[in-house]
Motif scaffolding. Structure first.
Motif, PDB file in Angstrom:
ATOM      1  N   UNK A  96      31.517  46.376  35.377  1.00 56.84           N
ATOM      2  CA  UNK A  96      32.905  46.806  35.586  1.00 56.84           C
ATOM      3  C   UNK A  96      33.332  46.698  37.047  1.00 56.84           C
ATOM      4  N   UNK A  97      32.368  46.459  37.935  1.00 60.97           N
ATOM      5  CA  UNK A  97      32.676  46.383  39.364  1.00 60.97           C
ATOM      6  C   UNK A  97      32.742  47.733  40.036  1.00 60.97           C
ATOM      7  N   UNK A  98      32.461  48.791  39.303  1.00 56.81           N
ATOM      8  CA  UNK A  98      32.466  50.135  39.891  1.00 56.81           C
ATOM      9  C   UNK A  98      31.333  50.285  40.911  1.00 56.81           C
ATOM     10  N   UNK A  99      30.182  49.679  40.609  1.00 56.44           N
ATOM     11  CA  UNK A  99      29.012  49.724  41.476  1.00 56.44           C
ATOM     12  C   UNK A  99      28.720  48.324  41.999  1.00 56.44           C
ATOM     13  N   UNK A 100      28.424  48.214  43.284  1.00 57.19           N
ATOM     14  CA  UNK A 100      28.073  46.924  43.884  1.00 57.19           C
ATOM     15  C   UNK A 100      26.563  46.730  43.834  1.00 57.19           C
ATOM     16  N   UNK A 122      37.204  40.493  40.983  1.00 56.65           N
ATOM     17  CA  UNK A 122      36.291  39.656  40.201  1.00 56.65           C
ATOM     18  C   UNK A 122      35.999  40.295  38.843  1.00 56.65           C
ATOM     19  N   UNK A 123      35.787  41.603  38.850  1.00 55.14           N
ATOM     20  CA  UNK A 123      35.500  42.303  37.601  1.00 55.14           C
ATOM     21  C   UNK A 123      36.699  42.268  36.665  1.00 55.14           C
ATOM     22  N   UNK A 124      37.887  42.484  37.222  1.00 53.10           N
ATOM     23  CA  UNK A 124      39.104  42.465  36.403  1.00 53.10           C
ATOM     24  C   UNK A 124      39.331  41.100  35.781  1.00 53.10           C
ATOM     25  N   UNK A 125      38.898  40.053  36.489  1.00 54.41           N
ATOM     26  CA  UNK A 125      39.028  38.695  35.967  1.00 54.41           C
ATOM     27  C   UNK A 125      37.932  38.304  34.989  1.00 54.41           C
ATOM     28  N   UNK A 126      37.005  39.197  34.711  1.00 55.75           N
ATOM     29  CA  UNK A 126      35.954  38.921  33.737  1.00 55.75           C
ATOM     30  C   UNK A 126      34.844  38.030  34.237  1.00 55.75           C
ATOM     31  N   UNK A 127      34.851  37.721  35.534  1.00 51.13           N
ATOM     32  CA  UNK A 127      33.890  36.776  36.092  1.00 51.13           C
ATOM     33  C   UNK A 127      32.450  37.282  35.969  1.00 51.13           C
ATOM     34  N   UNK A 161      26.307  36.513  29.953  1.00 48.82           N
ATOM     35  CA  UNK A 161      25.570  37.712  29.532  1.00 48.82           C
ATOM     36  C   UNK A 161      25.969  38.008  28.087  1.00 48.82           C
ATOM     37  N   UNK A 162      24.994  38.357  27.272  1.00 51.45           N
ATOM     38  CA  UNK A 162      25.269  38.562  25.849  1.00 51.45           C
ATOM     39  C   UNK A 162      26.281  39.683  25.637  1.00 51.45           C
ATOM     40  N   UNK A 163      27.021  39.568  24.565  1.00 52.36           N
ATOM     41  CA  UNK A 163      28.009  40.595  24.235  1.00 52.36           C
ATOM     42  C   UNK A 163      27.337  41.928  23.936  1.00 52.36           C
ATOM     43  N   UNK A 164      26.123  41.871  23.405  1.00 54.35           N
ATOM     44  CA  UNK A 164      25.396  43.100  23.100  1.00 54.35           C
ATOM     45  C   UNK A 164      25.092  43.899  24.357  1.00 54.35           C
ATOM     46  N   UNK A 165      25.019  43.203  25.502  1.00 53.99           N
ATOM     47  CA  UNK A 165      24.740  43.885  26.771  1.00 53.99           C
ATOM     48  C   UNK A 165      25.997  44.112  27.605  1.00 53.99           C
ATOM     49  N   UNK A 166      27.144  43.851  27.001  1.00 55.73           N
ATOM     50  CA  UNK A 166      28.401  44.109  27.686  1.00 55.73           C
ATOM     51  C   UNK A 166      29.037  42.895  28.309  1.00 55.73           C
ATOM     52  N   UNK A 167      28.432  41.718  28.094  1.00 56.63           N
ATOM     53  CA  UNK A 167      28.977  40.494  28.660  1.00 56.63           C
ATOM     54  C   UNK A 167      29.959  39.810  27.740  1.00 56.63           C
ATOM     55  N   UNK A 212      26.038  39.163  40.750  1.00 56.63           N
ATOM     56  CA  UNK A 212      25.483  38.541  39.535  1.00 56.63           C
ATOM     57  C   UNK A 212      23.969  38.379  39.623  1.00 56.63           C
ATOM     58  N   UNK A 213      23.453  38.125  40.829  1.00 57.46           N
ATOM     59  CA  UNK A 213      22.006  38.015  41.001  1.00 57.46           C
ATOM     60  C   UNK A 213      21.337  39.355  40.722  1.00 57.46           C
ATOM     61  N   UNK A 214      21.927  40.440  41.235  1.00 54.87           N
ATOM     62  CA  UNK A 214      21.340  41.760  40.955  1.00 54.87           C
ATOM     63  C   UNK A 214      21.355  42.048  39.458  1.00 54.87           C
ATOM     64  N   UNK A 215      22.453  41.706  38.803  1.00 55.12           N
ATOM     65  CA  UNK A 215      22.525  41.893  37.351  1.00 55.12           C
ATOM     66  C   UNK A 215      21.408  41.113  36.659  1.00 55.12           C
ATOM     67  N   UNK A 216      21.146  39.919  37.147  1.00 57.03           N
ATOM     68  CA  UNK A 216      20.081  39.093  36.562  1.00 57.03           C
ATOM     69  C   UNK A 216      18.714  39.753  36.726  1.00 57.03           C
TER      70      UNK A 216
END
Length: 355
Positions: free
Chosen positions: A101-105, A31-36, A41-47, A77-81
């Motif tokens: 990056x998907x390194x951390x769940x 999922x991370x590799x696919x950019x999902x 999320x704003x580009x300023x925050x890495x999105x 995505x909910x945790x990110x939110x």
């Protein structure tokens, strides 16, 4: 919207993801590799930019291939939110890059908390104040995306000393924090879904997401529930696409119900996006509850229509394995927290209070 590589992987692994025959470790990485994970999320925050509507659409497309993968995506995505809504800037800056990056769940352990918010259930984790943080005891019975190689889970915590409950991020590896074996689900088996037991778990104050759960939970509920709706949307769209394929070029009594269901689904999705973007659901959670119920019903109707369009083929293993998986997936939509029963009970409670 999904890149071709991710779409192909999801299609190839959909059955294995559902049955637990695919390594759960690989889902988040794909999922991370696919950019999902970066959508909305704003580009300023890495999105990658956009808004919650974009995140909803990407997640719905994942769900059209595999509900198990979409369930993992929703948890992350909910945790990110939650991080994006947290006043704890230092924690956000520390965790967000590895989550994207998907390194951390990231695991959303707030299902119990959302029921607490509606008066359905007491909080299941309690804390004693310590000099530099808290000592936690309790249990989270059902949490998705608890990846064994590393996770952080959000939880609402009741204070032993009294006062407002708070929201805490709890990292794995702490003494006293134990993850169960994966729950034996009917499907969605490769989703790293397990229980967490907490016994005298000490967490430092720099893991605080918000000091007042009663303020934080209503603020994140639209994203929590709205993104969850992507599971139903993607599954319903896929089932209706399968119906269209079955009846293509053939005059069918199913043509009219297909068009009706598709139009109704489009209207409900448009209502959901509008409410998420204009902030309406913050002040009118009942409107969001009704949308969630409508989408769950749309999913059940779409899968039932797919069965009718498939006919006897649906019961032949050679042809019907995809349908059988979608049938199991559709059974999950009404019971994921908050369940339709809980939402209807809350709507009835609100109606009584307004009378």
């Amino acid at each position: 919207m999904l890149n071709a590589q991710l779409s192909q992987w999801l299609d190839a692994q959909a059955q294995a993801l559902d049955l637990g025959q695919c390594d759960p470790q690989s889902v988040l990485a794909q999922l991370a590799a696919g950019g999902v994970l970066r959508a909305g999320i704003s580009q300023a925050q890495g999105g990658s930019g956009g808004d919650l509507g974009d995140a909803l659409e990407v997640m719905a497309e994942v769900a059209s291939h595999s509900l198990a993968a979409a369930f993992v995506c929703w948890g992350q995505r909910a945790f990110i939110e939650y991080l994006l809504h947290s006043p704890n800037q230092a924690l956000r800056e520390r965790l967000l890059p590895s989550l994207l990056s998907g390194e951390l769940a990231g695991a959303t352990g707030l299902s119990n908390a959302m029921k607490f918010l509606s008066g359905i259930e007491a909080l299941q984790v309690r804390a004693q104040d310590q000099a530099h943080g808290w000592r936690l005891n309790g249990r989270l019975h059902w949490v998705t995306n608890l990846r064994k190689s590393g996770f952080v889970v959000a939880a609402a915590v009741e204070r032993e000393e009294g006062g407002a409950p708070f929201i805490l991020a709890i990292p794995d590896g702490l003494p006293g924090l134990e993850r169960s074996e994966d729950l034996q689900l009917m499907g969605l088996q490769s989703s790293n879904t397990a229980a967490l037991d907490l016994e005298q778990v000490e967490v430092a104050r720099d893991w605080l997401l918000h000091e007042d759960a009663r303020q934080f939970l209503p603020a994140v509920r639209p994203a929590f529930l709205g993104l969850q709706c992507a599971l139903a949307i993607g599954l319903a769209r896929r089932a209706l696409a399968e119906v269209e394929q079955h009846i293509q070029g053939v005059r069918s009594v199913l043509q009219e119900p297909l068009l009706e269901q598709r139009e109704q689904l489009q209207r409900t999705v448009a209502e959901l996006k509008a409410g998420l973007l204009d902030g309406r659901f913050l002040g009118e959670p009942a409107a969001l509850f009704r949308v969630r119920i409508a989408l769950a019903e749309a999913t059940a109707n779409a899968v039932q229509l797919e069965l009718q369009a498939s006919g006897g083929k649906a019961y032949l293993c050679e042809h019907g394995s995809g349908f059988a998986r979608r049938w199991r997936e559709s059974a999950f939509v009404p019971i994921v927290t908050p369940s339709l029963v809980q939402l209807r009970a809350e709507l009835q409670r609100q109606a009584r209070n307004a009378a």
